[in-house]
Design an enzyme around this catalytic site. Structure first.
Site, PDB file in Angstrom:
ATOM      1  N   HIS A 216      -2.192   4.955  -5.739  1.00 16.30           N
ATOM      2  CA  HIS A 216      -3.857   5.481  -5.700  1.00 16.30           C
ATOM      3  C   HIS A 216      -3.603   7.105  -6.021  1.00 16.30           C
ATOM      4  O   HIS A 216      -4.288   7.674  -5.073  1.00 16.30           O
ATOM      5  CB  HIS A 216      -4.566   5.117  -4.347  1.00 16.30           C
ATOM      6  CG  HIS A 216      -4.798   3.683  -4.348  1.00 16.30           C
ATOM      7  ND1 HIS A 216      -4.178   3.077  -2.992  1.00 16.30           N
ATOM      8  CD2 HIS A 216      -5.217   2.616  -5.074  1.00 16.30           C
ATOM      9  CE1 HIS A 216      -4.660   1.699  -3.046  1.00 16.30           C
ATOM     10  NE2 HIS A 216      -5.140   1.708  -4.411  1.00 16.30           N
TER      11      HIS A 216
ATOM     12  N   LYS B 152       0.979  -1.310   0.090  1.00 19.71           N
ATOM     13  CA  LYS B 152       0.149   0.123  -0.164  1.00 19.71           C
ATOM     14  C   LYS B 152       0.890   1.262  -0.022  1.00 19.71           C
ATOM     15  O   LYS B 152       1.940   1.108   0.171  1.00 19.71           O
ATOM     16  CB  LYS B 152      -0.832  -0.051   1.172  1.00 19.71           C
ATOM     17  CG  LYS B 152      -1.951  -1.254   1.126  1.00 19.71           C
ATOM     18  CD  LYS B 152      -2.944  -0.926   2.236  1.00 19.71           C
ATOM     19  CE  LYS B 152      -4.231  -0.879   1.674  1.00 19.71           C
ATOM     20  NZ  LYS B 152      -5.462  -0.622   2.581  1.00 19.71           N
TER      21      LYS B 152
END
Length: 404
Positions: free
Chosen positions: A90, A72
């Protein structure tokens, strides 16, 4: 080349890893010029000891590494200047909550390659946790349905050691003669379909599924976009045109919400595409769906009952179709019960990591030792040397407008 495996630093903690201990050992044995180290972590699904047993060195300070692999987003405070990073950032879809991270990646001169953007020549994605999102999302759905119906109880997925234990739990499922709809055709949908087939449910095509109100056993149908949307002008449905011009299409989902008890949403949805149903549709007397396992988890757009993401610890909530508001879980048979966990693969971190790492080992790491003739890494690299790469230059005004 020296590769470092990062300790996950995002909150809530993520137990997944880019490479398992066995995969690390394989990489070291395959590439003689490779040195590989692992940053110690108390939360990984594979302990530090399991890495050292495979001859992998634990190293806290990774500043001497050439390439760094995480899962992540790396916390901004932990970014090291001028390194080559691989992780899910992201950032490339204008995600506002990660605009500070994108700016920090540029300020630190990082070469940042995003797993989500790694694609083959044919455009297909190389990496993703979609299969296990589908597996866990479908499992969670049947767990929630069992609670709602009061027929059986399953252990939460995150309390299962691995997929094999989860399969054992599925033997407890005792379904009435319900109709189950699964949407999508990608990794997520295929993962969900694995659970449906492990339950040995009868599969019907769309025509068979819609032909009867009920059957003598529980059944399921997998439907793709050509079954639940149609061209607004009555033209023939074409997938390529739908993906390019979603706004030209309208929902054709009414026939499904009138004949479905459980909806497992495993599709990909784009903002330009039509919604599946509206708040007003859900108020209708002939709206039949009682439970929605929304693996796609697009908040309050294509599926209005998905009001918010739920959590691994508290995966379910009820949606009152008459008020459009959230209510206590399983509080009324007239409500729609929702599962909308948005980090599903984290519930089976060992299996998800093995699957993910195998693709990294086979398709990505070798490119670091070659010229990457197909440009796979180049296409997925968002920033390099303090600048946006050409494929992501569309983000420049967005970055420049950041006032943080």
């Amino acid at each position: 080349m020296k590769i470092g495996i990062l300790r996950e630093g995002k909150t809530p903690p993520d137990k997944r890893v880019p490479f398992t201990p066995t995969q690390c050992e394989l990489l070291k044995n395959t590439f003689e010029d490779l040195e590989l180290v692992v940053q110690p972590s108390p939360i990984r699904c594979f302990s530090d000891d399991l890495y050292t047993q495979k001859g992998i060195v634990l190293q806290e300070d990774l500043s001497d590494c050439d390439v760094l692999f995480g899962v992540k987003e790396v916390p901004i405070k932990d970014l090291m200047a001028d390194k080559h990073y691989f992780f899910f950032s992201h950032t490339h879809k204008f995600q506002e909550y990660n605009r500070p991270l994108l700016k920090a990646m540029l300020d630190n001169g990082l070469k940042m390659t995003d797993y989500e953007c790694l694609t083959r020549k044919d455009g297909s994605r190389v990496l993703g946790f979609g299969r296990y999102a589908g597996i866990v999302g479908a499992y969670n759905g049947f767990r929630g349905l069992g609670i709602r119906l009061g027929r059986y109880e399953l252990k939460p997925a995150h309390e299962c050691d691995d997929f094999e234990e989860l399969k054992e739990e599925l033997k407890k499922v005792d379904l009435p003669n319900i109709k189950i709809l699964l949407t999508g055709s990608g990794r997520v949908a295929r993962g969900a379909e694995e659970i449906l087939k492990l339950l040995e449910l009868k599969e019907l095509n769309v025509e068979e599924y819609l032909s009867q109100e009920s059957f003598q056993e529980p059944v399921f149908c997998r439907a793709d976009a050509d079954s639940y949307v149609k061209h607004g002008q009555g033209k023939e449905f074409k997938f390529e045109d739908f993906f390019k011009n979603g706004g030209d299409y309208v929902s054709d989902f009414e026939k499904f919400y009138k004949s479905t008890d459980m909806f497992i949403a495993g599709h990909f949805w784009d903002q330009s595409s039509p919604v599946f149903f509206t708040q007003e549709d859900a108020k209708r007397d002939d709206f039949r769906i009682q439970f929605i396992s929304d693996i796609s988890c697009d908040i309050a757009d294509p599926i209005p009952s998905t009001l918010r993401p739920s959590t691994i610890a508290d995966p379910f909530y009820d949606y009152n179709p008459q008020t459009g508001s959230e209510e206590s879980t399983f509080s009324s048979d007239k409500n729609i019960s929702v599962m909308a966990v948005d980090n599903l693969p984290c519930e089976l971190p060992k299996d998800a990591s093995k699957d993910f790492g195998s693709h990294l080992v086979e398709e990505i790491v070798p490119l670091l030792f070659s010229n990457d003739a197909d440009g796979i890494i180049e296409r997925a690299t968002i920033t390099n040397g303090g600048k946006l790469t050409s494929n992501y230059s569309y983000l420049q005004d967005y970055v420049d407008a950041y006032k943080g």
